[in-house]
Design a protein around this motif. Structure first.
Motif, PDB file in Angstrom:
ATOM      1  N   TRP A  54      19.379   3.255 -13.504  1.00 34.67           N
ATOM      2  CA  TRP A  54      19.265   2.347 -12.358  1.00 34.67           C
ATOM      3  C   TRP A  54      18.042   2.698 -11.517  1.00 34.67           C
ATOM      4  N   CYS A  55      17.832   3.982 -11.287  1.00 31.82           N
ATOM      5  CA  CYS A  55      16.654   4.413 -10.525  1.00 31.82           C
ATOM      6  C   CYS A  55      15.360   4.007 -11.217  1.00 31.82           C
ATOM      7  N   LYS A  56      15.311   4.161 -12.536  1.00 34.28           N
ATOM      8  CA  LYS A  56      14.102   3.792 -13.274  1.00 34.28           C
ATOM      9  C   LYS A  56      13.849   2.287 -13.198  1.00 34.28           C
ATOM     10  N   SER A  57      14.921   1.501 -13.124  1.00 32.09           N
ATOM     11  CA  SER A  57      14.761   0.042 -13.048  1.00 32.09           C
ATOM     12  C   SER A  57      14.081  -0.371 -11.755  1.00 32.09           C
ATOM     13  N   TRP A  58      14.572   0.143 -10.616  1.00 31.14           N
ATOM     14  CA  TRP A  58      13.930  -0.272  -9.360  1.00 31.14           C
ATOM     15  C   TRP A  58      12.579   0.403  -9.180  1.00 31.14           C
ATOM     16  N   ALA A  59      12.411   1.615  -9.724  1.00 30.57           N
ATOM     17  CA  ALA A  59      11.121   2.296  -9.613  1.00 30.57           C
ATOM     18  C   ALA A  59      10.031   1.549 -10.387  1.00 30.57           C
ATOM     19  N   ALA A  60      10.398   0.934 -11.505  1.00 30.91           N
ATOM     20  CA  ALA A  60       9.427   0.137 -12.263  1.00 30.91           C
ATOM     21  C   ALA A  60       8.937  -1.040 -11.433  1.00 30.91           C
ATOM     22  N   GLU A  61       9.813  -1.638 -10.648  1.00 36.77           N
ATOM     23  CA  GLU A  61       9.409  -2.733  -9.770  1.00 36.77           C
ATOM     24  C   GLU A  61       8.562  -2.219  -8.606  1.00 36.77           C
ATOM     25  N   VAL A  62       8.896  -1.030  -8.102  1.00 34.20           N
ATOM     26  CA  VAL A  62       8.067  -0.427  -7.057  1.00 34.20           C
ATOM     27  C   VAL A  62       6.648  -0.214  -7.577  1.00 34.20           C
ATOM     28  N   LYS A  63       6.531   0.279  -8.802  1.00 31.44           N
ATOM     29  CA  LYS A  63       5.194   0.486  -9.379  1.00 31.44           C
ATOM     30  C   LYS A  63       4.427  -0.830  -9.475  1.00 31.44           C
ATOM     31  N   ARG A  64       5.102  -1.881  -9.871  1.00 32.13           N
ATOM     32  CA  ARG A  64       4.432  -3.180 -10.028  1.00 32.13           C
ATOM     33  C   ARG A  64       3.887  -3.701  -8.709  1.00 32.13           C
ATOM     34  N   VAL A  65       4.662  -3.589  -7.632  1.00 33.57           N
ATOM     35  CA  VAL A  65       4.224  -4.144  -6.346  1.00 33.57           C
ATOM     36  C   VAL A  65       3.268  -3.204  -5.607  1.00 33.57           C
ATOM     37  N   LEU A  66       3.143  -1.950  -6.066  1.00 32.14           N
ATOM     38  CA  LEU A  66       2.297  -0.977  -5.396  1.00 32.14           C
ATOM     39  C   LEU A  66       0.840  -1.150  -5.811  1.00 32.14           C
ATOM     40  N   ALA A  67      -0.059  -1.101  -4.838  1.00 35.41           N
ATOM     41  CA  ALA A  67      -1.499  -1.152  -5.131  1.00 35.41           C
ATOM     42  C   ALA A  67      -1.907   0.063  -5.954  1.00 35.41           C
ATOM     43  N   ASP A  68      -3.019  -0.056  -6.684  1.00 32.25           N
ATOM     44  CA  ASP A  68      -3.457   1.050  -7.546  1.00 32.25           C
ATOM     45  C   ASP A  68      -3.743   2.322  -6.762  1.00 32.25           C
ATOM     46  N   ASP A  69      -4.169   2.183  -5.503  1.00 36.20           N
ATOM     47  CA  ASP A  69      -4.424   3.356  -4.665  1.00 36.20           C
ATOM     48  C   ASP A  69      -3.285   3.583  -3.670  1.00 36.20           C
TER      49      ASP A  69
ATOM     50  N   THR B  60       2.215   8.664  -7.230  1.00 39.19           N
ATOM     51  CA  THR B  60       1.134   7.686  -7.288  1.00 39.19           C
ATOM     52  C   THR B  60       0.947   7.243  -8.736  1.00 39.19           C
ATOM     53  N   LYS B  61       0.149   6.205  -8.918  1.00 36.83           N
ATOM     54  CA  LYS B  61      -0.083   5.710 -10.272  1.00 36.83           C
ATOM     55  C   LYS B  61      -1.030   6.610 -11.065  1.00 36.83           C
ATOM     56  N   SER B  62      -1.968   7.252 -10.374  1.00 37.29           N
ATOM     57  CA  SER B  62      -3.011   8.010 -11.074  1.00 37.29           C
ATOM     58  C   SER B  62      -2.994   9.504 -10.816  1.00 37.29           C
ATOM     59  N   GLY B  63      -2.423   9.924  -9.690  1.00 34.90           N
ATOM     60  CA  GLY B  63      -2.451  11.334  -9.327  1.00 34.90           C
ATOM     61  C   GLY B  63      -3.678  11.734  -8.539  1.00 34.90           C
ATOM     62  N   ASP B  64      -4.599  10.807  -8.275  1.00 35.50           N
ATOM     63  CA  ASP B  64      -5.826  11.160  -7.548  1.00 35.50           C
ATOM     64  C   ASP B  64      -6.070  10.249  -6.341  1.00 35.50           C
ATOM     65  N   VAL B  65      -4.995   9.803  -5.708  1.00 36.77           N
ATOM     66  CA  VAL B  65      -5.114   8.974  -4.509  1.00 36.77           C
ATOM     67  C   VAL B  65      -5.535   9.844  -3.327  1.00 36.77           C
ATOM     68  N   LYS B  66      -6.595   9.441  -2.639  1.00 36.27           N
ATOM     69  CA  LYS B  66      -7.093  10.212  -1.498  1.00 36.27           C
ATOM     70  C   LYS B  66      -6.175  10.018  -0.290  1.00 36.27           C
ATOM     71  N   LEU B  67      -5.972  11.111   0.429  1.00 34.88           N
ATOM     72  CA  LEU B  67      -5.113  11.107   1.605  1.00 34.88           C
ATOM     73  C   LEU B  67      -5.907  11.503   2.841  1.00 34.88           C
ATOM     74  N   ASP B  68      -5.373  11.165   4.006  1.00 31.59           N
ATOM     75  CA  ASP B  68      -5.968  11.604   5.265  1.00 31.59           C
ATOM     76  C   ASP B  68      -5.221  12.862   5.715  1.00 31.59           C
ATOM     77  N   ARG B  69      -5.614  13.992   5.137  1.00 36.26           N
ATOM     78  CA  ARG B  69      -4.888  15.241   5.367  1.00 36.26           C
ATOM     79  C   ARG B  69      -4.834  15.619   6.842  1.00 36.26           C
ATOM     80  N   ARG B  70      -5.936  15.447   7.540  1.00 32.64           N
ATOM     81  CA  ARG B  70      -5.959  15.829   8.952  1.00 32.64           C
ATOM     82  C   ARG B  70      -5.370  14.743   9.850  1.00 32.64           C
TER      83      ARG B  70
ATOM     84  N   ASP C  66       0.815  -1.219   0.000  1.00 28.13           N
ATOM     85  CA  ASP C  66       0.000   0.000   0.000  1.00 28.13           C
ATOM     86  C   ASP C  66       0.846   1.266   0.000  1.00 28.13           C
ATOM     87  N   LEU C  67       2.011   1.175   0.602  1.00 29.20           N
ATOM     88  CA  LEU C  67       2.795   2.379   0.869  1.00 29.20           C
ATOM     89  C   LEU C  67       4.278   2.054   0.775  1.00 29.20           C
ATOM     90  N   VAL C  68       4.994   2.842  -0.018  1.00 25.14           N
ATOM     91  CA  VAL C  68       6.441   2.732  -0.114  1.00 25.14           C
ATOM     92  C   VAL C  68       7.039   4.037   0.391  1.00 25.14           C
TER      93      VAL C  68
END
Length: 275
Positions: free
Chosen positions: A53-68, A147-157, A24-26
């Motif tokens: 190198w950064c793009k290589s590990w970031a691609a794996e981070v994206k894969r294991v990360l949930a859509d939200d 984030t994957k979409s740019g519209d992930v809701k956060l708990d601001r407060r 859920d969170l990296v």
């Protein structure tokens, strides 16, 4: 109770073994390519090589990360390499093969001087002085929220602060009568004062536990969070997950000594936590 798995190995070899969408969170801070003296990593690659190198590990981070899910990337700079944080985030977010959307940019303030309403100046925090006629002391680093979409809701407060002027609680309808507001994108999180780096913070580029706790609170999944740090270091992110009571934590670290320190910290009772 936290369920944690700490892997000894290169993140480019360990990340592919993790299931799709299993995190859920990296929250992580990779090497900055600034020539820092890590025990088991050469921090002096060429610019293009480092970005790839950064793009290589970031691609794996994206894969294991949930859509939200949220990916909080801590990157610092140096006078000799001021564009590196921006080049990394541009490599992650631009072009037809973009991996992420940059949803928020936070500034981690390590040291600051503020003037009170009475005109008093108060300095707080720690920084590494720069002896230079050209550059000023560097007192902050970036936290890029990707984030994957740019519209992930956060708990601001959930990661907020009380109102300084309490009259705003009733005057502004969006407060709902709650004395807590969004903290914003400047986070003053100083390092704890230490006497010996070798004994109390045996890593050349660690971040405070409180920084990761802030990311966990802001993402808003609470105890159900599944957290990953692919550059675990001495385990500050693992301790943050433990303190926040999250469900699962996965860490990856290639250096056996740093990993041993992380495990020792994680296994210690709360009242005996190390640095």
């Amino acid at each position: 109770m936290l369920s944690s798995v700490l892997h000894h190995g290169d993140c480019l070899k360990v990340l592919p073994t993790l299931p799709d969408g299993s995190v859920d969170l990296v929250v992580t801070s990779p090497p900055y390519n600034l020539g820092i003296n890590y025990r088991s990593f050469d921090d002096t690659a060429g610019r293009a090589e480092f970005i790839e190198w950064c793009k290589s590990w970031a691609a794996e981070v994206k894969r294991v990360l949930a859509d939200d899910g949220s990916f909080f990337l801590n990157v610092g700079a140096a006078p000799a390499n001021p564009l590196m944080p921006h080049q990394i985030v541009l490599a992650f977010t631009e072009g037809p093969d973009a991996l992420f959307v940059l949803q928020n940019t936070f500034h981690w303030i390590k040291s600051i001087t503020v003037e009170t309403r009475r005109g008093e100046q108060i300095s707080a925090g720690h920084f590494k002085p720069i002896n230079s006629q050209r550059f000023v002391n560097d007192c902050h680093e970036y936290i890029f929220h990707l984030t994957k979409s740019g519209d992930v809701k956060l708990d601001r407060r959930g990661a907020g602060v009380p109102y300084q002027d309490k009259s705003n609680i009733a005057r502004w309808g969006h407060t709902g009568g709650v004395d807590k507001r969004c903290r914003g994108n400047t986070w003053f999180i100083p390092y704890d004062t230490i006497v010996s780096r070798d004994k109390e913070r045996p890593h050349p580029a660690s971040f405070p536990i409180a920084l990761v706790e802030q990311c966990i609170r802001l993402h808003g999944k609470g105890t159900e969070s599944r957290v990953l740090d692919p550059f675990l270091g001495i385990g500050s992110s693992a301790i943050a997950a433990k303190r926040q009571g999250v469900k699962e934590f996965t860490g990856i670290e290639m250096d056996d000594y740093y990993l041993s320190v992380a495990r020792e910290r994680l296994d210690a009772p709360a009242e005996q936590e190390l640095f």
